[in-house]
Design a protein around this motif. Structure first.
Motif, PDB file in Angstrom:
ATOM      1  N   ALA A 189      -4.002   0.084   8.865  1.00  0.00           N
ATOM      2  CA  ALA A 189      -5.075  -0.665   9.295  1.00  0.00           C
ATOM      3  C   ALA A 189      -4.420  -1.524  10.737  1.00  0.00           C
ATOM      4  O   ALA A 189      -5.335  -1.557  11.773  1.00  0.00           O
ATOM      5  N   ALA A 201      -6.628  -3.128  -2.303  1.00  0.00           N
ATOM      6  CA  ALA A 201      -6.501  -2.860  -0.968  1.00  0.00           C
ATOM      7  C   ALA A 201      -7.577  -3.568   0.045  1.00  0.00           C
ATOM      8  O   ALA A 201      -7.212  -3.727   1.218  1.00  0.00           O
ATOM      9  N   ALA A 202      -8.801  -3.627  -0.251  1.00  0.00           N
ATOM     10  CA  ALA A 202     -10.024  -3.704   0.377  1.00  0.00           C
ATOM     11  C   ALA A 202      -9.612  -5.172   1.153  1.00  0.00           C
ATOM     12  O   ALA A 202      -9.887  -5.375   2.431  1.00  0.00           O
ATOM     13  N   PRO A 203      -9.327  -6.577   0.571  1.00  0.00           N
ATOM     14  CA  PRO A 203      -9.217  -7.531   1.240  1.00  0.00           C
ATOM     15  C   PRO A 203      -7.956  -7.393   2.425  1.00  0.00           C
ATOM     16  O   PRO A 203      -8.147  -7.971   3.346  1.00  0.00           O
ATOM     17  N   ALA A 219      -6.914  -4.444   3.742  1.00  0.00           N
ATOM     18  CA  ALA A 219      -7.587  -3.833   4.930  1.00  0.00           C
ATOM     19  C   ALA A 219      -8.283  -4.472   5.903  1.00  0.00           C
ATOM     20  O   ALA A 219      -8.246  -4.496   7.053  1.00  0.00           O
ATOM     21  N   LEU A 220      -9.454  -5.235   5.303  1.00  0.00           N
ATOM     22  CA  LEU A 220     -10.364  -6.107   6.038  1.00  0.00           C
ATOM     23  C   LEU A 220      -9.586  -6.920   6.935  1.00  0.00           C
ATOM     24  O   LEU A 220      -9.737  -7.398   8.140  1.00  0.00           O
ATOM     25  N   LEU A 232      -7.421  -5.585   9.646  1.00  0.00           N
ATOM     26  CA  LEU A 232      -8.032  -5.143  10.684  1.00  0.00           C
ATOM     27  C   LEU A 232      -8.600  -6.101  11.807  1.00  0.00           C
ATOM     28  O   LEU A 232      -8.284  -5.842  12.887  1.00  0.00           O
TER      29      LEU A 232
END
Lengths: 289, 135
Positions: A58, A241-243, A245-246, A249
């Motif tokens: 990311a 992993a989602a938070p 990655a966001l 980014l």
């Protein structure tokens, strides 16, 4: 503090910060993400390392748009050195299994920790030289390998308001450091960005922004090489992993905008701090294991 | 001038591909997380330790399953699709670089980039699966 909501919010915020720093100095930000996950939330290390790989990619992709457009990243230098890095990463990832079994992983952590401390010293030394009025030690003397492989270039620095041209020095030395960086990446599940910057900065003597942005490009590719191991193993948990990655980014996008407007010497200072922090963390890990 | 023009265009194309790849991933991640938080019934994990012990959301390699799950608005698959798009961006970048060097007719760098691509694919399809089945 193990609730899902707390996790999502706190990790998102920490990841924004990790992304900004990562984009500025060419590292992956895993060094902030992994301890936050393991220490604050008690996430097992394999899952934290899986999220860390996501954070490295990311950082790389989030910052890339700005760097490609400003044409600071040197694609040829990055791609050539990536051969060393990606090979090192595979060797590292495969040997982790054996090293952990034979109980030698502490030695790896200590060695890399010491290398990073030494690099912090040499980088700080260069800042001192620059402050005394010596210009940035960029190499402009041609050599046969750099000419043959076109390992040179120039970029327009928005802050210095000049075109900065450069030619890569000590290519074999830098290539060896990249293999080491890849080995570190594979062994420890990180991008190995710090050593990549050291290789381009100390060996090739490139402008600092070229070193960090080219490292930023390379860490994404190196991390992609070790992604499969974590993904197939089931360690890239979507919710965990989602938070990350966001946040990364967003942070790396902001960081990339800051980099093009920063003085090289300020970036170098942040890099010294990053080297000391990451080095200390490695040595701590070495003693714990 | 002749060699400068295509190079500029390709840089812009790579930049756009990256931008939209990253944006797509971010939109999917936000949508997936929102759906997850909105729809989370009582049966789903309440804590991180429960999430790990039940192996909730273990990623699947079945792209078809991820895609159809995402289309049907299942939060976990929407998030996974976002992650897969993100993880694919470095590979897309290496592929784009092959094209850039090919257009510039730089044979050495087409070869170097193909070597990097080969190492990447080797790790994705050979080393990765072999390692995780061994570990």
């Amino acid at each position: 503090m193990t609730g899902i909501y707390e996790y999502l919010l706190v990790m998102f915020l920490i990841s924004i910060f990790a992304g900004v720093i990562g984009a500025l100095v060419g590292v992956g930000g895993g060094i902030l993400v992994v301890p936050a996950m393991t220490i604050i939330f008690g996430v097992p290390i394999q899952y934290a390392a899986g999220a860390s790989i996501v954070s490295v990619i990311a950082t790389s992709s989030g910052a890339a748009t700005a760097y490609v457009k400003d044409r600071i990243t040197n694609l040829r230098i990055g791609m050539f050195l990536e051969i060393g890095s990606a090979t090192g990463a595979i060797v590292g990832a495969v040997s982790t299994f054996f090293l952990v079994r034979s109980g030698f992983s502490w030695l790896i952590f200590l060695t890399f920790g010491l290398i990073l401390f030494f690099s912090a010293y040499t980088t700080a030394e260069r800042i001192r030289q620059e402050r005394r009025g010596d210009p940035e030690r960029i190499n402009r003397t041609p050599n046969s390998i750099a000419t043959k492989l076109k390992l040179s270039g120039e970029y327009e620095d928005r802050v210095l308001k000049t075109k900065v041209s450069y030619i890569a020095d000590s290519v074999p030395g830098a290539f060896a450091v990249m293999a080491l960086a890849g080995l570190m990446a594979g062994l420890l599940g990180v991008g190995g960005g710090v050593l990549k910057v050291v290789g381009m900065d100390n060996f090739m003597k490139l402008p600092f922004k070229v070193s960090t942005t080219t490292s930023n490009f390379m860490i994404g590719v190196t991390a992609a090489a070790s992604t499969a191991i974590f993904y197939v193993g089931g360690y890239i948990n979507p919710i965990l992993a989602a938070p990350v990655a966001l946040g990364v980014l967003l942070g790396s996008y902001v960081g990339s905008k800051v980099l093009v407007r920063s003085k090289p010497i300020s970036l170098r200072w942040i890099f010294v701090v990053a080297l000391v922090v990451i080095g200390a963390e490695m040595i701590y890990q070495g003693f714990v294991q | 001038m002749k060699s400068e023009t295509p190079r500029y265009d390709l840089n812009v194309i790579v930049s756009l591909v990256l931008k939209y790849g990253v944006l797509t991933s971010a939109v999917l991640l936000v949508a997936g997380l929102s759906l997850f938080l909105a729809e989370r019934p009582a049966g789903l994990p309440a804590s991180i330790s429960q999430l790990i012990s039940t192996n909730y959301g273990r990623p699947t390699l079945d792209l078809g399953q991820i895609f159809s799950g995402a289309v049907h608005g299942q939060p976990i698959f929407v998030i996974q699709l976002g992650l897969v798009v993100l993880l694919a961006t470095p590979i897309a970048r290496v592929l784009a670089s092959v094209l850039i060097f090919a257009v510039e007719r730089d044979k050495i760098y087409v070869a170097i980039t193909l070597v990097v691509l080969a190492i990447l694919l080797l790790s994705l399809f050979v080393v990765g699966p072999a390692e995780s089945s061994a570990g």
